[in-house]
Motif scaffolding. Structure first.
Motif, mmCIF file in Angstrom:
data_model
loop_
_atom_site.group_PDB
_atom_site.id
_atom_site.type_symbol
_atom_site.label_atom_id
_atom_site.label_comp_id
_atom_site.label_asym_id
_atom_site.label_seq_id
_atom_site.Cartn_x
_atom_site.Cartn_y
_atom_site.Cartn_z
ATOM 1 N N ASP A 170 38.038 -27.915 -30.098
ATOM 2 C CA ASP A 170 38.015 -27.166 -28.921
ATOM 3 C C ASP A 170 37.760 -28.005 -27.848
ATOM 4 O OD1 ASP A 170 35.360 -26.821 -27.782
ATOM 5 O OD2 ASP A 170 35.232 -26.096 -29.333
ATOM 6 N N ILE A 171 38.288 -26.617 -26.135
ATOM 7 C CA ILE A 171 38.118 -27.696 -24.880
ATOM 8 C C ILE A 171 37.140 -28.023 -24.220
ATOM 9 C CG2 ILE A 171 40.397 -27.584 -25.277
ATOM 10 C CD1 ILE A 171 38.198 -24.554 -23.415
ATOM 11 N N LEU A 172 35.660 -26.894 -24.902
ATOM 12 C CA LEU A 172 35.022 -26.643 -24.300
ATOM 13 C C LEU A 172 34.108 -27.764 -23.979
ATOM 14 C CD1 LEU A 172 32.959 -24.290 -26.776
ATOM 15 C CD2 LEU A 172 33.810 -23.660 -24.402
ATOM 16 N N ASP A 173 34.495 -29.407 -24.599
ATOM 17 C CA ASP A 173 33.642 -30.356 -23.907
ATOM 18 C C ASP A 173 34.663 -31.136 -22.956
ATOM 19 O OD1 ASP A 173 31.499 -30.497 -25.509
ATOM 20 O OD2 ASP A 173 32.518 -31.555 -26.867
ATOM 21 N N HIS A 174 36.088 -30.136 -22.762
ATOM 22 C CA HIS A 174 36.572 -30.539 -21.535
ATOM 23 C C HIS A 174 35.606 -30.565 -20.977
ATOM 24 C CE1 HIS A 174 39.669 -31.026 -24.508
ATOM 25 N NE2 HIS A 174 40.741 -31.505 -23.075
ATOM 26 N N GLN A 175 36.074 -31.732 -19.255
ATOM 27 C CA GLN A 175 35.285 -32.278 -18.120
ATOM 28 C C GLN A 175 36.616 -30.895 -17.043
ATOM 29 O OE1 GLN A 175 33.331 -35.431 -17.321
ATOM 30 N NE2 GLN A 175 34.499 -36.127 -18.850
ATOM 31 N N LEU A 176 36.254 -30.040 -16.216
ATOM 32 C CA LEU A 176 36.903 -29.446 -15.002
ATOM 33 C C LEU A 176 36.154 -29.730 -13.605
ATOM 34 C CD1 LEU A 176 39.052 -27.694 -14.664
ATOM 35 C CD2 LEU A 176 37.955 -25.192 -15.333
ATOM 36 N N LYS A 177 37.700 -30.023 -13.170
ATOM 37 C CA LYS A 177 36.791 -30.136 -11.469
ATOM 38 C C LYS A 177 37.914 -28.876 -10.766
ATOM 39 C CE LYS A 177 36.480 -32.900 -7.271
ATOM 40 N NZ LYS A 177 36.229 -33.810 -6.453
ATOM 41 N N ILE A 178 37.067 -27.828 -9.957
ATOM 42 C CA ILE A 178 38.184 -27.068 -9.169
ATOM 43 C C ILE A 178 37.998 -27.246 -7.581
ATOM 44 C CG2 ILE A 178 39.015 -25.157 -8.651
ATOM 45 C CD1 ILE A 178 38.264 -24.533 -11.876
ATOM 46 N N ASN A 179 38.673 -27.598 -6.661
ATOM 47 C CA ASN A 179 38.475 -28.340 -5.412
ATOM 48 C C ASN A 179 38.277 -26.875 -4.231
ATOM 49 O OD1 ASN A 179 38.974 -30.528 -6.679
ATOM 50 N ND2 ASN A 179 40.525 -30.942 -6.023
ATOM 51 N N THR A 180 38.053 -25.976 -4.568
ATOM 52 C CA THR A 180 37.563 -25.119 -3.939
ATOM 53 C C THR A 180 36.104 -24.274 -3.346
ATOM 54 O OG1 THR A 180 38.499 -22.462 -3.203
ATOM 55 C CG2 THR A 180 38.225 -22.746 -5.632
ATOM 56 N N ASP A 181 35.582 -23.315 -2.263
ATOM 57 C CA ASP A 181 34.471 -22.738 -2.384
ATOM 58 C C ASP A 181 34.143 -21.662 -2.601
ATOM 59 O OD1 ASP A 181 33.490 -25.343 -1.160
ATOM 60 O OD2 ASP A 181 34.069 -24.311 0.338
ATOM 61 N N LEU A 188 43.571 -31.710 -24.462
ATOM 62 C CA LEU A 188 44.137 -33.625 -24.237
ATOM 63 C C LEU A 188 43.034 -34.325 -25.047
ATOM 64 C CD1 LEU A 188 43.691 -33.320 -19.864
ATOM 65 C CD2 LEU A 188 45.072 -32.051 -21.222
ATOM 66 N N SER A 189 42.916 -32.798 -25.715
ATOM 67 C CA SER A 189 41.997 -34.120 -26.824
ATOM 68 C C SER A 189 42.887 -35.033 -28.426
ATOM 69 C CB SER A 189 41.104 -33.051 -27.850
ATOM 70 O OG SER A 189 39.989 -32.727 -27.346
ATOM 71 N N GLU A 190 42.263 -36.087 -28.607
ATOM 72 C CA GLU A 190 43.034 -36.722 -29.150
ATOM 73 C C GLU A 190 43.361 -36.107 -30.671
ATOM 74 O OE1 GLU A 190 43.066 -41.356 -31.385
ATOM 75 O OE2 GLU A 190 41.686 -41.201 -30.131
ATOM 76 N N GLN A 191 42.186 -35.319 -31.244
ATOM 77 C CA GLN A 191 42.008 -34.886 -32.358
ATOM 78 C C GLN A 191 41.899 -33.195 -32.269
ATOM 79 O OE1 GLN A 191 42.892 -36.393 -34.940
ATOM 80 N NE2 GLN A 191 42.812 -38.420 -33.690
ATOM 81 N N PRO A 192 42.556 -32.445 -32.965
ATOM 82 C CA PRO A 192 42.298 -30.986 -33.304
ATOM 83 C C PRO A 192 40.566 -30.734 -32.841
ATOM 84 C CG PRO A 192 43.845 -31.351 -34.299
ATOM 85 C CD PRO A 192 43.341 -32.521 -33.750
ATOM 86 N N THR A 215 39.762 -33.212 -18.107
ATOM 87 C CA THR A 215 39.820 -34.291 -18.707
ATOM 88 C C THR A 215 39.279 -33.917 -19.871
ATOM 89 O OG1 THR A 215 38.887 -35.817 -16.643
ATOM 90 C CG2 THR A 215 38.508 -36.797 -18.783
ATOM 91 N N ASP A 216 39.635 -35.002 -20.738
ATOM 92 C CA ASP A 216 39.058 -34.176 -22.136
ATOM 93 C C ASP A 216 37.789 -35.133 -22.539
ATOM 94 O OD1 ASP A 216 40.514 -38.025 -24.200
ATOM 95 O OD2 ASP A 216 39.884 -37.187 -22.025
ATOM 96 N N GLU A 217 37.735 -35.279 -23.257
ATOM 97 C CA GLU A 217 35.173 -35.763 -24.180
ATOM 98 C C GLU A 217 35.472 -37.048 -23.716
ATOM 99 O OE1 GLU A 217 37.390 -35.096 -27.706
ATOM 100 O OE2 GLU A 217 38.276 -34.013 -26.403
ATOM 101 N N LYS A 218 36.528 -37.474 -24.298
ATOM 102 C CA LYS A 218 36.289 -39.080 -24.263
ATOM 103 C C LYS A 218 36.818 -39.981 -22.581
ATOM 104 C CE LYS A 218 36.249 -39.150 -28.985
ATOM 105 N NZ LYS A 218 37.427 -39.998 -31.192
#
Length: 339
Positions: free
Chosen positions: A191-202, A185-189, A263-266
């Motif tokens: 990696d995705i390591l700074d992307h924020q992720l949420k997964i709704n499961t235990d 989802l980044s604006e510029q090329p 969500t992207d890093e920004k």
């Protein structure tokens, strides 16, 4: 209107088309009937189109030997059975079946020539809906039964790409359909390591070193797999080096429910995932190595695949993974973009 253009010639000599869907907000999805591949998904963020999936502009990039040997499955529809089947084996009644094994000792994503390499029949249903159909004959990749599959891609004016799956069979057969896009989802090329992720499961599936389930669900609390509170993908990845795991929601649902968000890093673009499937495979992309004219490397994208559990036909307690004559397989996944 859905624009239709030529996309190249498939290895079997058939012409392949590219279908471009646009909504009223300026969002654009490009889908080819070769493998049902989502080649491009453009989101109009702050007046600029942002590419959010890994893909190519040329059919040869998807069909050359080097790409196929690296097994990235960029943007493709996966079947007859997505993810892994242990040793490629399962039993129906008193009969044993042996599938083609294309990942070491195991069957992966439909085998040597899964749905990702098939030419699908395309039908334009409306200005925003594209239907792709494929009939898998009895014995294809050693699966039993003739399986008729329809997948409808819909691009809504609420900036949502919906994927609806439906299938029927004339013999009992394993089934697990999914869509294998990698997102960035980044604006510029980058990696995705700074992307924020949420997964709704235990829960997450217990798996061995080959990512084959043992049949148990494990709690994510106090582990690196705990994404119940949004965090960056890289926060806890050092211990694993790479995520390639199935998060479990226990049951399918009749209507899509929200299971994850990325969500992207920004914090300028968020993608919500709503699905009826009972599982979500997270692959952080450490082993991506694909493309000639457009090159993608490790962590260039993250695959978040809504699907059933891997190897479900060999685990009766999973309670899915099969389709019987007279039944209709129905699942749906929506990718909703907020910006």
């Amino acid at each position: 209107m859905i624009d239709v253009t030529d996309f190249g010639i498939a290895p079997n000599g058939e012409k392949v088309q590219l279908y471009t869907l646009k909504n009223e907000k300026g969002m654009t999805a490009k889908i080819t009937n070769y493998g049902g591949i989502l080649t491009s998904l453009l989101i109009p963020v702050s007046g600029k189109n942002r590419e959010v999936v890994l893909g190519f502009d040329d059919l040869d990039e998807y069909t050359n030997t080097e790409y196929i040997s690296n097994c990235p499955y960029f943007g493709a529809l996966i079947g007859r059975y997505g993810n892994r089947i242990n040793k490629g084996k399962f039993r129906i009644g008193d009969k044993d079946f042996q599938l083609n094994c294309n990942l070491g000792d195991h069957h992966l994503h439909g085998g040597l020539e899964g749905f990702d390499k098939k030419i699908w029949k395309a039908e334009i249903l409306s200005d925003f809906e594209l239907k792709l159909s494929y009939t898998s004959p009895d014995g294809e990749e050693n699966f039993p039964g003739k399986l008729a599959v329809d997948v409808i891609y819909t691009l809504t004016n609420e900036n949502e790409l919906q994927i609806k799956y439906q299938a029927v069979t004339d013999q009992t057969t394993p089934i697990n359909l999914t869509q294998h896009s990698y997102f960035n989802l980044s604006e510029q090329p980058k990696d995705i390591l700074d992307h924020q992720l949420k997964i709704n499961t235990d829960y997450i599936l217990e798996t061995d070193d080959s990512l084959i389930p043992g049949g148990q669900l494990l709690e994510v609390e106090n582990t690196v797999f705990d994404f119940r509170t949004k965090k960056t993908i890289q926060q806890d990845i050092e211990e694993l080096e790479n995520y390639d795991d199935c998060f479990a929601f226990k049951e399918s649902t009749k209507e899509p429910r929200k299971v994850a968000e990325l969500t992207d890093e920004k914090d300028t673009l968020t993608m919500e995932i709503h699905t009826t499937f009972p599982g979500l495979q997270l692959y952080s992309g450490k082993y991506i190595d694909a493309g000639k004219m457009k090159k993608f490397g490790p962590f260039a994208g993250v695959a978040i695949e809504a699907q059933g559990y891997p190897d479900a036909p060999n685990h009766p307690n999973f309670k899915h993974g099969w389709l019987h004559p007279g039944e209709i397989y129905k699942q749906q996944t929506n990718y909703r973009f907020i910006f």
